[in-house]
Design an enzyme around this catalytic site. Sequence first.
Site, PDB file in Angstrom:
ATOM      1  N   GLY A  72       0.795  -1.223   0.000  1.00 38.65           N
ATOM      2  CA  GLY A  72       0.000   0.000   0.000  1.00 38.65           C
ATOM      3  C   GLY A  72       0.822   1.265   0.000  1.00 38.65           C
ATOM      4  O   GLY A  72       0.442   2.261  -0.650  1.00 38.65           O
ATOM      5  N   ASN A 152      -8.131   3.784   8.734  1.00 42.70           N
ATOM      6  CA  ASN A 152      -7.467   2.655   9.365  1.00 42.70           C
ATOM      7  C   ASN A 152      -7.561   2.667  10.879  1.00 42.70           C
ATOM      8  O   ASN A 152      -7.416   1.625  11.519  1.00 42.70           O
ATOM      9  CB  ASN A 152      -5.992   2.621   8.950  1.00 42.70           C
ATOM     10  CG  ASN A 152      -5.292   3.939   9.188  1.00 42.70           C
ATOM     11  OD1 ASN A 152      -5.700   4.967   8.633  1.00 42.70           O
ATOM     12  ND2 ASN A 152      -4.243   3.946   9.998  1.00 42.70           N
ATOM     13  N   GLN A 180      -7.488  -0.440   3.754  1.00 51.99           N
ATOM     14  CA  GLN A 180      -8.305  -1.033   4.814  1.00 51.99           C
ATOM     15  C   GLN A 180      -9.650  -1.531   4.300  1.00 51.99           C
ATOM     16  O   GLN A 180     -10.299  -2.354   4.955  1.00 51.99           O
ATOM     17  CB  GLN A 180      -8.545  -0.015   5.936  1.00 51.99           C
ATOM     18  CG  GLN A 180      -7.310   0.323   6.734  1.00 51.99           C
ATOM     19  CD  GLN A 180      -6.804  -0.849   7.579  1.00 51.99           C
ATOM     20  OE1 GLN A 180      -7.552  -1.723   7.978  1.00 51.99           O
ATOM     21  NE2 GLN A 180      -5.511  -0.846   7.846  1.00 51.99           N
ATOM     22  N   SER A 200      -3.377  -3.435  -0.477  1.00 53.12           N
ATOM     23  CA  SER A 200      -2.242  -4.178   0.066  1.00 53.12           C
ATOM     24  C   SER A 200      -2.682  -5.581   0.458  1.00 53.12           C
ATOM     25  O   SER A 200      -3.684  -5.749   1.165  1.00 53.12           O
ATOM     26  CB  SER A 200      -1.668  -3.446   1.289  1.00 53.12           C
ATOM     27  OG  SER A 200      -0.488  -4.067   1.748  1.00 53.12           O
ATOM     28  N   GLY A 201      -1.940  -6.590   0.022  1.00 58.89           N
ATOM     29  CA  GLY A 201      -2.352  -7.973   0.174  1.00 58.89           C
ATOM     30  C   GLY A 201      -2.568  -8.456   1.586  1.00 58.89           C
ATOM     31  O   GLY A 201      -3.475  -9.247   1.857  1.00 58.89           O
ATOM     32  N   HIS A 202      -1.763  -7.997   2.527  1.00 65.51           N
ATOM     33  CA  HIS A 202      -1.823  -8.581   3.867  1.00 65.51           C
ATOM     34  C   HIS A 202      -2.960  -8.046   4.720  1.00 65.51           C
ATOM     35  O   HIS A 202      -3.122  -8.455   5.870  1.00 65.51           O
ATOM     36  CB  HIS A 202      -0.493  -8.380   4.598  1.00 65.51           C
ATOM     37  CG  HIS A 202      -0.209  -6.975   5.028  1.00 65.51           C
ATOM     38  ND1 HIS A 202      -0.241  -6.582   6.338  1.00 65.51           N
ATOM     39  CD2 HIS A 202       0.120  -5.870   4.318  1.00 65.51           C
ATOM     40  CE1 HIS A 202       0.061  -5.303   6.432  1.00 65.51           C
ATOM     41  NE2 HIS A 202       0.275  -4.849   5.203  1.00 65.51           N
ATOM     42  N   THR A 238      11.811  -7.273 -10.429  1.00 67.70           N
ATOM     43  CA  THR A 238      11.459  -8.678 -10.633  1.00 67.70           C
ATOM     44  C   THR A 238      10.101  -8.993 -10.007  1.00 67.70           C
ATOM     45  O   THR A 238       9.840  -8.646  -8.855  1.00 67.70           O
ATOM     46  CB  THR A 238      12.538  -9.595 -10.032  1.00 67.70           C
ATOM     47  OG1 THR A 238      13.798  -9.283 -10.628  1.00 67.70           O
ATOM     48  CG2 THR A 238      12.206 -11.062 -10.262  1.00 67.70           C
ATOM     49  N   CYS A 326       2.151   7.275  20.668  1.00 69.88           N
ATOM     50  CA  CYS A 326       3.166   7.124  21.716  1.00 69.88           C
ATOM     51  C   CYS A 326       3.772   5.731  21.679  1.00 69.88           C
ATOM     52  O   CYS A 326       4.881   5.519  22.156  1.00 69.88           O
ATOM     53  CB  CYS A 326       2.561   7.397  23.102  1.00 69.88           C
ATOM     54  SG  CYS A 326       1.275   6.226  23.576  1.00 69.88           S
TER      55      CYS A 326
END
Length: 394
Positions: A72, A152, A180, A200-202, A238, A326
């Site tokens: 992402g 998110n 998200q 984003s894949g994860h 690649t 924090c």
Amino acid sequence: MTSLIYMDNAATTRLTDAAFEAMRPYLTDLYANAAGTYGFAGECAAAVERARAQIAAVIGAKSAEIFFTSGGTESDNWAIKGVAEATEGKGKHIVVSAIEHHAVLHTADALRRRGYDVTVIGVDADGLVDPAAVEAALRPDTVLVSVMAANNEIGTVEPLAEIGAACHRHGVLFHTDAVQAFGHIPLDVDAMNIDLLSLSGHKFGGPKGVGALYVRRGVRLLPFMDGGAQENRRRAGTTNVAGIVGMGVAAQNAAATLAETAERVAAVRDHLIERIEREIPHAKLNGHRTRRLPGNVNFCFRFVEGESMLMLLDNDGICASSGSACTSGSLDPSHVLLAIGLPHEIAHGSLRLTLSAENTMEDADRVVESLKVIIPRLRSMSPLYEDFVRSQKA
């Protein structure tokens, strides 16, 4: 030993078994470079194209409009910088919202240092971006608007179709960070007037280190990296065949069960919210109550510091996160919580619980029971809470 409860799925999801099994051959026997000209490499190239079609189908795009990236952050950077550089002749003004991920905000800051003008649109107390405010910010030299699909931290789902329509009325490109949202809520690039979309894949059961950028056909976008001719000469490097294959399978499976999964996850989410609001005093739900991601729960607990809360939850076998920065070494609270109008002292006491289909009602109940011990314990050490209690009795 107490079983682990994982409620930090906004940070990353577990790689699904189906995605892992799909990846396995491309990590072992089918190891060729997809750019090769021999038949062995062709098997890998074909698998990449199947994944491209799987990703495109989830958002109503064409396969040729999907470009694979490392995740992402790269997709956001490429979309914003690529458009800005390709359209310098038109103007050097971009618009973003105040609650964007740092991958967008820091990219906008980088462009500002290069002479671009950046307008930051505020949000309301629920974290919603007003499409009228976006339209009012547009100028003749505006080249791009970037507003995330869903936040998110607080889970608020933005009115993408209306924002995109406002942009298109003025000939401005619209990018959305859907990291998200993808795989969790319906997305349609045509219906929502989206020109560029990051994922984003994860975040939906795929592997880490792989993502994609949707680029509507005809949109001018300069390459983000120079090198080889991969991704139709638009993204060198690649090809991560195994990662792309896993992401494609995860996307296809998430889309196939999206409505059913969202309903099940939202039921646990709502149970968790209802119990916290009923049983833990001085707790404030952050984000829109109904326009929110199915698995997002975000609360601020007054007179409590977020990092201490996370440590004690961890001791109870519960994985969560805080909206407060924090935890990464900063004394500043979350920019998102400040943008929705929370004062610093309350924003520091935030807790984000993000659920998956694997979380149960029993998990939610255990989290609440843990919080009912942790919150009073931390408040008992707060002089501010002591003063508050005395003032209530006076």
